[in-house]
Enzyme design. Structure first.
Site, short mmCIF file in Angstrom:
data_model
loop_
_atom_site.label_atom_id
_atom_site.label_comp_id
_atom_site.label_asym_id
_atom_site.label_seq_id
_atom_site.Cartn_x
_atom_site.Cartn_y
_atom_site.Cartn_z
N ASP A 146 0.82 -1.21 0.00
CA ASP A 146 0.00 0.00 0.00
C ASP A 146 0.86 1.27 0.00
O ASP A 146 1.87 1.35 0.72
CB ASP A 146 -0.86 -0.02 1.28
CG ASP A 146 -1.84 1.13 1.37
OD1 ASP A 146 -2.72 1.21 0.51
OD2 ASP A 146 -1.71 1.95 2.31
N GLU A 165 1.49 -0.46 -5.01
CA GLU A 165 0.48 0.56 -5.26
C GLU A 165 1.15 1.93 -5.23
O GLU A 165 1.39 2.50 -4.17
CB GLU A 165 -0.62 0.52 -4.20
CG GLU A 165 -1.80 1.40 -4.60
CD GLU A 165 -2.34 2.34 -3.52
OE1 GLU A 165 -3.36 2.99 -3.78
OE2 GLU A 165 -1.75 2.44 -2.43
C1 NOJ Z 1 -4.56 3.12 -0.64
C2 NOJ Z 1 -5.72 2.23 -0.36
O1 NOJ Z 1 -6.15 1.61 -1.54
C3 NOJ Z 1 -6.81 3.09 0.27
O2 NOJ Z 1 -8.00 2.37 0.40
C4 NOJ Z 1 -6.31 3.63 1.58
O3 NOJ Z 1 -7.27 4.52 2.10
C5 NOJ Z 1 -4.97 4.36 1.42
N1 NOJ Z 1 -4.04 3.66 0.59
C6 NOJ Z 1 -4.32 4.58 2.77
O4 NOJ Z 1 -3.84 3.37 3.28
#
Ligand code: NOJ
Length: 548
Positions: free
Chosen positions: A202, A244
């Site tokens: 993430d 991500e």
């Molecule tokens: C990306 C995630 O996909 C999202 O759902 C989240 O709120 C943020 N990162 C923070 O962790």
């Protein structure tokens, strides 16, 4: 499980929101045993790898992306044993499982932060980023624009500010502290030792902060991520890291590592990364009937190492992000796709795939056809394979996270109790009409079309491995590209409009061959010769033609 260290190159991914998938114990919340009971369904669809959203103890202020304990399972979801059972049952069906790895921040209820905020002398003070001033790192943008006004929050206990890139309830960890850097690698080992196959990592661009920068994609961040990769390579050689990083293609490229000048040098950072910029351009192309922007962004996408792969998606559990488009295009996309004031959220749109595409089956198939043929491994967001709807009136992004619709019975086969978020039950998208059971029994359903896409894609490795050459844009309403290796070539053709279109391609290098329509939508096609090859397309038509 068959061993294959490059398994992800041609895999089909499926994103599961545990809380909304299947409730086994009648508390209205989906859980691990519930998901385990649905593995046969995922196997039937042809899924190769599941990605589970965070399932750890959490106050759920950001639906689990605010972790309060990295070593247990949230009691709503079950136990570590339930998790191990899920993984082994998935493996028994030839499916892999990756978990979310939230490195950047914790919950403010994590014991580290609870200690850290107590005093400036706390042994945990340095686990987080504290400052006397909220003017530091002022070039860093605010991501949750609709709720946060600063990346700093003043903590009255010590009268200092703490740093957070997301909600103020999600303090950022301090990666300049070697103890934090090491500890998070141990978290990774802990879950790898439970048998999983890797992680979706993430929010990786934001691990380090440096004055005078926008605090994204810093060299220190890449160094740390390379270290994470080394640990995986050495200790868990088949595991993957899917990054991500919501960034432009040229800023995404470094996340694969290797040598940018030479794609034959193996990647040494992420195995995979989401291709964020192409996603909104697919929607724009569909709305305007113009392929230009998709082709343009793919041309601007640098080559990646041979052992790396993009992960392509249409929707996920967040808003449809418009961060990677120009300000003008963002306005245009909001105008086209977010006509109701509840639809825009932050720099995006909180809607699901089917409603975005007017629940027009032809457009939904077309978008998925693009997803399944562009370079990268496709990921399906749970429920999109049956065309689930959304509820824009729910809090935050919950409207695209409503319970999976399994059956037409009360509770939708999701739960016998009141579900944690209300089921979709309107006339168009309600579970009474849109559900797995009905679609499994209907050969013409979206589910069965998706299943067909999955099986053809898996039987056509060139779509996972091949290069991609866009056909010259003689008719901009048609998005066409040749996926090819030395031995195999597939021409993917998409009519982006609701009008019939004709295109002509120079396919002379395949002269003498008769194209085979892999999806079986055309009975017979004329032989290719040295003169331009003409194809007539129905509105929103798509073809995957094997030309080699
Ligand atoms: C990306 C995630 O996909 C999202 O759902 C989240 O709120 C943020 N990162 C923070 O962790």
């Amino acid at each position: 499980m068959k061993t294959d260290s490059l398994w992800y190159k041609n895999a089909i991914f499926y994103e599961v929101h545990l809380r909304s998938f299947c409730d086994s114990n009648g508390d209205g919340k989906g859980d691990l045993p519930g998901l385990t009971s649905k593995l046969d369904y995922l196997q039937e669809l042809g899924v190769d790898c599941l990605w589970l959203l965070p399932m750890f103890p959490s106050p759920l202020k950001d639906d689990g992306y605010d972790i309060a304990d990295y070593h247990h399972i949230h009691p709503d979801y079950g136990t570590v044993e339930d998790f191990e059972r899920l993984v082994s049952e998935a493996h028994a069906r030839g499916m892999r499982v990756i978990a979310d790895l939230v490195l950047n921040h914790t919950s403010d209820l994590h014991p580290w932060f609870v200690e850290s905020r107590k005093s400036k002398d706390s042994p945990y003070r340095d686990y987080y980023v504290w400052s006397d001033s909220d003017r530091k790192y002022k070039e860093a943008r605010i991501i949750f624009l609709d709720t946060e006004s600063s990346n700093w929050t003043l903590d009255p206990a010590t009268n200092q500010y703490y740093w957070h890139r997301f909600y103020s309830s999600q303090p950022d960890l301090n990666y300049d502290n070697p103890v934090v850097a090491d500890t998070m690698i141990d978290v990774l080992r802990f879950w790898m030792d439970k048998g999983i196959d890797g992680f979706r990592a993430d929010a990786v661009p934001y691990l380090f902060e440096r004055e005078g920068t926008n605090c994204e994609n810093l060299p220190e961040t890449h160094d740390y991520l390379k270290r994470v990769r080394r640990v995986l390579n050495e200790e868990y050689p088949e595991a993957i890291l899917l990054g991500e990083a919501n960034q432009w293609p040229w800023d995404l490229r470094p996340y694969f590592g290797g040598d940018e000048a030479d794609p034959t040098v193996p990647g040494n950072e992420f195995h995979m990364a989401f291709h964020f910029p192409v996603m909104p351009r697919i929607f724009k192309a569909l709305a305007l009937g113009d392929a230009t922007d998709v082709i343009d962004i793919m041309h601007k996408t640098p080559a990646i190492p041979h052992n790396s792969q993009w992960c392509v998606f249409l929707r996920n559990h967040d808003e449809l992000t418009l961060e990677m488009v120009t300000p003008e295009d963002r306005e245009l996309m909001w105008k086209l796709y977010a006509p109701h004031p509840r639809m825009p959220l932050n720099l995006g749109i909180r809607r699901r795939l089917a409603p975005l595409l007017d629940n027009d089956r032809r457009k939904i198939e077309l978008a998925n056809s693009i997803l399944f043929t562009l370079p990268g491994a496709p990921i399906i967001y749970y429920g999109d394979e049956i065309g689930m709807g959304d509820n824009i009136f729910l809090f935050d992004r919950n409207g695209v996270r409503t319970p999976m619709q399994w059956t037409a019975e009360p509770g939708a086969g999701f739960s016998t109790a009141e579900p944690w978020a209300s089921l979709i039950d309107d006339a168009e998208y309600g579970y009474q009409k849109i559900n797995v059971a009905a679609q499994q029994n209907d050969p013409a359903s979206l589910f069965n079309t998706m299943k067909h896409f999955v099986s053809v894609r898996k039987a056509t490795p060139v779509l996972g491995w091949g290069a991609c050459d866009f056909m010259p844009l003689t008719n901009k309403a048609v998005l066409a590209y040749l996926r090819h290796t030395e031995r195999e070539a597939v021409l993917a053709v998409h009519n982006l409009t609701g009008r019939p279109q004709t295109v002509q391609f120079d396919l002379s290098e395949f002269a003498g061959r008769v194209p085979v329509d892999l999806l079986g939508r055309r009975d017979s096609l004329p032989e290719i010769s040295t003169v331009p090859y003409g194809i007539n397309l129905e509105p929103f038509d798509y073809l995957w033609l094997k030309v080699s």
